[in-house]
Each structure stands twice: as C-alpha cells, then as structure tokens.
Write an enzyme that holds these catalytic residues in place. Structure first.
Site, PDB file in Angstrom:
ATOM      1  N   HIS A 104      22.639  10.904 -22.064  1.00 16.78           N
ATOM      2  CA  HIS A 104      21.324  10.366 -22.440  1.00 16.78           C
ATOM      3  C   HIS A 104      21.315   8.841 -22.388  1.00 16.78           C
ATOM      4  O   HIS A 104      20.368   8.223 -21.899  1.00 16.78           O
ATOM      5  CB  HIS A 104      20.965  10.786 -23.869  1.00 16.78           C
ATOM      6  CG  HIS A 104      20.411  12.166 -23.976  1.00 16.78           C
ATOM      7  ND1 HIS A 104      20.059  12.934 -22.899  1.00 16.78           N
ATOM      8  CD2 HIS A 104      20.117  12.922 -25.077  1.00 16.78           C
ATOM      9  CE1 HIS A 104      19.594  14.098 -23.316  1.00 16.78           C
ATOM     10  NE2 HIS A 104      19.619  14.116 -24.637  1.00 16.78           N
TER      11      HIS A 104
ATOM     12  N   TYR B  49      17.682  10.846 -35.490  1.00 12.21           N
ATOM     13  CA  TYR B  49      17.783  11.837 -34.413  1.00 12.21           C
ATOM     14  C   TYR B  49      17.580  11.112 -33.087  1.00 12.21           C
ATOM     15  O   TYR B  49      16.848  10.126 -33.019  1.00 12.21           O
ATOM     16  CB  TYR B  49      16.741  12.945 -34.581  1.00 12.21           C
ATOM     17  CG  TYR B  49      17.013  13.892 -35.748  1.00 12.21           C
ATOM     18  CD1 TYR B  49      16.862  13.465 -37.063  1.00 12.21           C
ATOM     19  CD2 TYR B  49      17.442  15.200 -35.527  1.00 12.21           C
ATOM     20  CE1 TYR B  49      17.123  14.325 -38.121  1.00 12.21           C
ATOM     21  CE2 TYR B  49      17.693  16.069 -36.582  1.00 12.21           C
ATOM     22  CZ  TYR B  49      17.533  15.622 -37.881  1.00 12.21           C
ATOM     23  OH  TYR B  49      17.784  16.474 -38.929  1.00 12.21           O
ATOM     24  N   GLU B  50      18.212  11.619 -32.028  1.00 17.30           N
ATOM     25  CA  GLU B  50      18.227  10.865 -30.773  1.00 17.30           C
ATOM     26  C   GLU B  50      16.848  10.728 -30.126  1.00 17.30           C
ATOM     27  O   GLU B  50      16.663   9.903 -29.245  1.00 17.30           O
ATOM     28  CB  GLU B  50      19.226  11.470 -29.782  1.00 17.30           C
ATOM     29  CG  GLU B  50      18.846  12.844 -29.284  1.00 17.30           C
ATOM     30  CD  GLU B  50      19.983  13.517 -28.512  1.00 17.30           C
ATOM     31  OE1 GLU B  50      21.113  13.033 -28.582  1.00 17.30           O
ATOM     32  OE2 GLU B  50      19.706  14.511 -27.849  1.00 17.30           O
ATOM     33  N   SER B  51      15.880  11.504 -30.581  1.00 24.21           N
ATOM     34  CA  SER B  51      14.528  11.352 -30.060  1.00 24.21           C
ATOM     35  C   SER B  51      13.893  10.042 -30.522  1.00 24.21           C
ATOM     36  O   SER B  51      12.790   9.714 -30.096  1.00 24.21           O
ATOM     37  CB  SER B  51      13.663  12.533 -30.506  1.00 24.21           C
ATOM     38  OG  SER B  51      13.722  12.679 -31.907  1.00 24.21           O
ATOM     39  N   GLY B  52      14.562   9.298 -31.397  1.00 25.35           N
ATOM     40  CA  GLY B  52      14.063   7.983 -31.768  1.00 25.35           C
ATOM     41  C   GLY B  52      13.613   7.844 -33.211  1.00 25.35           C
ATOM     42  O   GLY B  52      13.176   6.776 -33.628  1.00 25.35           O
TER      43      GLY B  52
END
Lengths: 287, 280
Positions: A104, B49-52
């Site tokens: 990612h 979380y990696e979604s921001g």
C-alpha cells in the site's frame, strides 16, 4: 473542462481497448456503475491499477477484459479471497493475467508521484520484504545527502482514472468527503479523469464547505456523470452505507464459473446504470 | 461464564495495550483486541486504520478497513498517502497490530502466497499495508489462531519482515525498529526472547537467537495441546531461564464488554441485511 454526460457516453468517449485504467476507491466510493458500463461496452486488453482491487476488478477479470493488474491487496475486504482473480492467476481462466504487486505504501507513493509529475516514487519501504525479489519494478536509489538506500518504483500515470464522489456542481467541480483514500492523487495522476457522483448541485461555493475540503476543480476532469447509488455495494458517506451482505455473498457467487456468468448476465450485462438508485434505496436510512 | 479461546485471545491482547499507545490496527482479530482495550482500561488509546482514520472510536467493529463507522467516529480522516508517509513512515506509530495467514517463530509473516510466487498453489490477498507497518511501527504485536498450517517452520514467502532467518537481525535489512515482540493466540501469550531470556527492550538482546517463546498459557491449555498446533520446535520460557505463567482468566467486565461489542456488531450487520431484504 468537465462535460456532464451520460455514463454510456462518458465511457464510450474516453475508454479504449489496451489502456491503463485506475478505477479507484479505498473501500469507500468505489465506482461500480462505471466499471459495469465498461464491461457492457466490451473493452479488452486493459491494464487495471488499484490499491485494493475488490469485487469490481474481480468481475472485470472474470469477464476477460483484463490483461494485466497492478495492485497492493487483492482480497474481498472482510470476506476473504477474490475467487475470479485467483482463477485467472492460478489457472489462467478465462485468460492468463500478468500482475505487478506492491505494498500500500508503495502504491500510495506511486500515485502521489504521478500527480506530482515525477517519473518515480521514493520512500523507505520493502525492507526485508520478498516482493522486492519478485517484482523487477521495485528498485533502490541512494539519497545523495545522507547516502541512505531508499526504495524506488515507477509512478502511476493512468490513461484514464475513474472515481466516484458525493457531489459535483454545474460547472463540474467535484467534492469528495469521508475516507478520501487515493481519489485526488489518482485523478491528478491521470491523462483523463471521469467522475461519477451522487448528485449535482448548483454551486459548491454555496454549500458552506470547510476551506480545506477535498475539491477537484472542473478543469482537472473530462466528464461528470450523475449516478445515484453508483458506488453500490461499496458506500458513499452521507448517502448510503456499505452493503456488507453483498460482499459476503460474492464469495459464493464467484466460487463457481457458471454461477458467476449467470450473475453477471442478470446484474450487469442486462442492466443499466439506472438500477443503482434502487439497489441503495434501503441502505440510505442507515447512512 | 468463561471465555472461549477466541475471546481469550482478544482479552489477552487487549491487556498489552496502553492508554498512550498509537496503534495501527489490522482488520479482524487485531481490531477486536484494540477496541476492547479502548472500551476497558485504555479509553484514550489512539487507533489508526490504514484507510486514513485517526483516533477512531467505532461503536461496532468494522467488516472492512474502510467502513464508514471508522471515519464517522474519527478525530480526523487523512488521505492514504498522508497516512503512510507522514504518520507511519514519519515514525508516529508506537504499535503495529497485525494478523497472519502464515508465520514463523521469528515473527516473519506471509499473507501473499502458498507455494511458488509465480506458480501459486493458493494466491492470498497480499501484503496491503503490512510490509511497511512491520518495519516502521516502533513495535509489532501479532495475533492469530494457532494451527499447524499457519504456524510453520518455514513460511512460503516473506510478506513482512520479523527478525529474518536465524542468525540474522533486523539490522541486516537496515531496519531499526523493534519488530515483533508479542504473539497473542487463542492458546497462549508468546514473547520474542533470545536464548538468555532477554526481550527486545532489555539490554543485550541478541536478535540472532530470538524466537517467540511461550511465557503464559491460557486457562486450561496444556503444553501438549499447544505443541500439537505448532510446526516449529516450541520454546517454553523455562528453556531461557524464565517462568511459564498462567494467563489470568478473562474478568467479568472484559467478557461483558467484548460480548457486547460483538453483539452490537452482529446486530448492525443483520439490521442492514433485514432492511435490504424487506425492500426486495
């Protein structure tokens, strides 16, 4: 300058066989309606770029549109694996696909580099990770100041990026809210951008937005298409929630080649963009 | 009421998190443990979380890494490049919390492929954020259910670096963070210890000989049952001069909060389905 078009016209005008497409969305705002239109128009030999290919790319791979995929996570988030993509990678069905795999962090940097007009992305990554051994596009570069060795990969420069967003205005300016993912970078990295939106308002300036809201000016976008529900079964923050049941159901539908084709025939090939509004009608109250 | 093994895993993991931690959360088991910590002893823990989403406080557990619940309850939501560049690569994350499809005794993780990379027997989803979380968070916790096909001597592909092969260290790969220190499973608590019983935070820790070592067995778990589920020769704490403890039972509060969280999550998913079914 952004033109307001129908979905059929926008895809017909801008998407060609053999192109590199980024149809982005990080769980949120995935442009399913636009992807389905590409399937209906029968495009071929596409290179698809996306951090998290999910059901939409699984459908496009299973229908034989795709010759190569560039990605960093090829799963059905929360439900498991992508069975059509696995079938293509493991068994070459319906056709073999080439793939280039990243992390990612790498893909995020590569889109950002594309948006910044740079040839490559530089970051501290892939240390001890075996992807660097199997992907020849993962290389290293030495910092001229500190001599630290850093990872370098090519920037992402799609021919066409397609995203979904909450709103556009009449002029074609686009507002993206919530989990904004990589949407802005993907649009600015592309030669051409198409945006599907939930609704068109008169003027975004009249909405009292935060001065820091994520807004893409109309002159960065080629075509705007209004498709209410166009992100289903993913979601649009403020409009409708994610259809988790649909994601879980996909695991079964995609497990069998015939069942997959029947589902695609009924829900994609024989459908139009207009069905999306109905698909989210019951998911709106919870948003 | 006593905890199931999966509940015990979440409870044991949650106890390792502190109120001032900044935790980069993987989906599934890590997410349950992190939110349990937040709802019990660590109310101010920062969950990312990696979604921001930064400092999110989800009322129900997300099914995916980017559910709306995460941004709706976050202090702020940033773009994905910003998340990976400024917050993770910038060194702001104290703990990266990962799951694993396959792992070895030195905390190297495979979530990419079973078999050869170019001719896979099973193609798994891949690394996502994990390769850089594993090297850039200051410390790594791993949580997974024990099984012989998952806990293997030799993983098929190194998606994310732990301590490398025996005899190597993270410095071999130019990585200066502590890496995997804890492994929390449905049967036990493991700590990354060298052959002198030193952990990563101890002076003189020698990563070349480090392996995950059983330091605490969950209530009712026997050593024989544990060894059955592991494909590498298991190191128990006595072998490196430490004691194997018994993990304290899940308290009534821990279990009540966890079950309540799981029930809310299930109800939310069911509600969405029912509304949809009614409409069809």
């Amino acid at each position: 300058m952004a033109q307001h078009l129908t979905l059929e016209a926008a895809i017909a005008a801008h998407v060609r066989d053999g192109q590199t497409l980024a149809i982005e969305g990080f769980t949120h705002l995935i442009p399913f309606a636009a992807g389905h239109e590409i399937i209906r128009q029968g495009r071929r030999d596409l290179t698809l770029v996306r951090m998290t290919p999910d059901l939409l790319y699984d459908q496009m791979v299973g229908m034989g549109l795709v010759s190569k995929m560039i990605f960093s996570y090829v799963g059905n988030p929360g439900a498991g694996l992508l069975r059509r993509t696995r079938d293509a990678i493991e068994n070459g069905w319906p056709q073999p696909i080439a793939y280039e795999e990243h992390s990612h962090a790498a893909m995020a940097n590569a889109y950002e580099a594309g948006a910044a007009g740079l040839p490559c992305a530089i970051f501290r990554g892939y240390r001890g990770a075996e992807l660097a051994r199997v992907n020849p596009n993962i290389r290293t570069i030495t910092c001229p100041f500190t001599h630290e060795e850093l990872a370098a990969i090519p920037s992402v420069r799609p021919d066409v990026t397609i995203i979904h967003a909450q709103k556009a205005d009449r002029q074609g300016n686009v507002l993206v809210e919530g989990i904004i993912g990589i949407q802005k970078e993907a649009v600015l990295a592309a030669k051409t951008a198409i945006v599907t939106v939930e609704e068109v308002v008169d003027d975004l300036r009249a909405l009292g937005l935060s001065p820091n809201a994520c807004v893409l000016p109309h002159w960065t976008i080629a075509a705007i298409v209004t498709v209410p529900g166009g992100a289903h079964p993913s979601y649009t923050s403020g409009y409708y929630v994610r259809d988790n049941a649909e994601y879980i159901a996909w695991d079964d539908i995609s497990a069998d080649r015939d069942r997959f084709h029947e589902w695609m025939e009924e829900n994609v090939l024989a459908a139009t963009a207009d069905v999306f509004a109905d698909r989210v009608s019951a998911l709106r109250s919870a948003a | 009421m006593s905890a199931t093994p999966t509940e015990m895993m979440a409870v044991a993991a949650s106890r390792l998190l502190a109120n001032d931690d900044v935790c980069f959360v993987g989906i599934g088991a890590p997410s349950a443990a992190c939110n349990l910590a937040r709802l019990t002893h660590a109310p101010d823990i920062t969950l990312i979380y990696e979604s921001g989403t930064i400092a999110t406080r989800p009322d129900v557990l997300p099914l995916s890494i980017g559910d709306g619940e995460l941004s709706d309850t976050a202090l702020t939501t940033v773009s994905v490049p910003e998340m990976f560049r400024y917050w993770l690569q910038g060194g702001r994350v104290s703990i990266g919390f990962l799951g694993a499809a396959q792992l070895d005794a030195r905390g190297n993780i495979n979530t990419t492929v079973i078999g050869d990379y170019h001719k896979p027997k099973v193609r798994l989803p891949g690394g996502g954020g994990a390769p850089e979380i594993a090297t850039q968070a200051r410390e790594i916790f791993i949580t997974a259910r024990q099984a012989r096909r998952a806990f293997v001597e030799q993983i098929d592909f190194v998606t994310s670096l732990g301590h490398g092969a025996p005899g190597e260290t993270r410095a071999t790969y130019n990585v200066d963070t502590a890496g995997p220190t804890r492994l929390i499973t449905d049967l036990a608590l493991w700590t990354m210890l060298d052959t002198e019983g030193r952990a990563a935070a101890d002076a003189g820790f020698d990563a070349r000989s480090a392996a995950f070592t059983v330091v605490s067995l969950h209530p009712g778990v026997t050593r024989d049952a544990l060894v059955e589920t592991v494909g590498w020769p298991v190191r128990f704490a006595e072998e490196v001069g430490r004691k194997v403890e018994e993990t304290p039972e899940a308290s009534a509060e821990e279990l009540a909060v966890l079950r309540d969280l799981q029930a809310r999550t299930k109800a939310a998913h069911l509600r969405a389905n029912r509304v949809k079914d009614a409409a069809e």
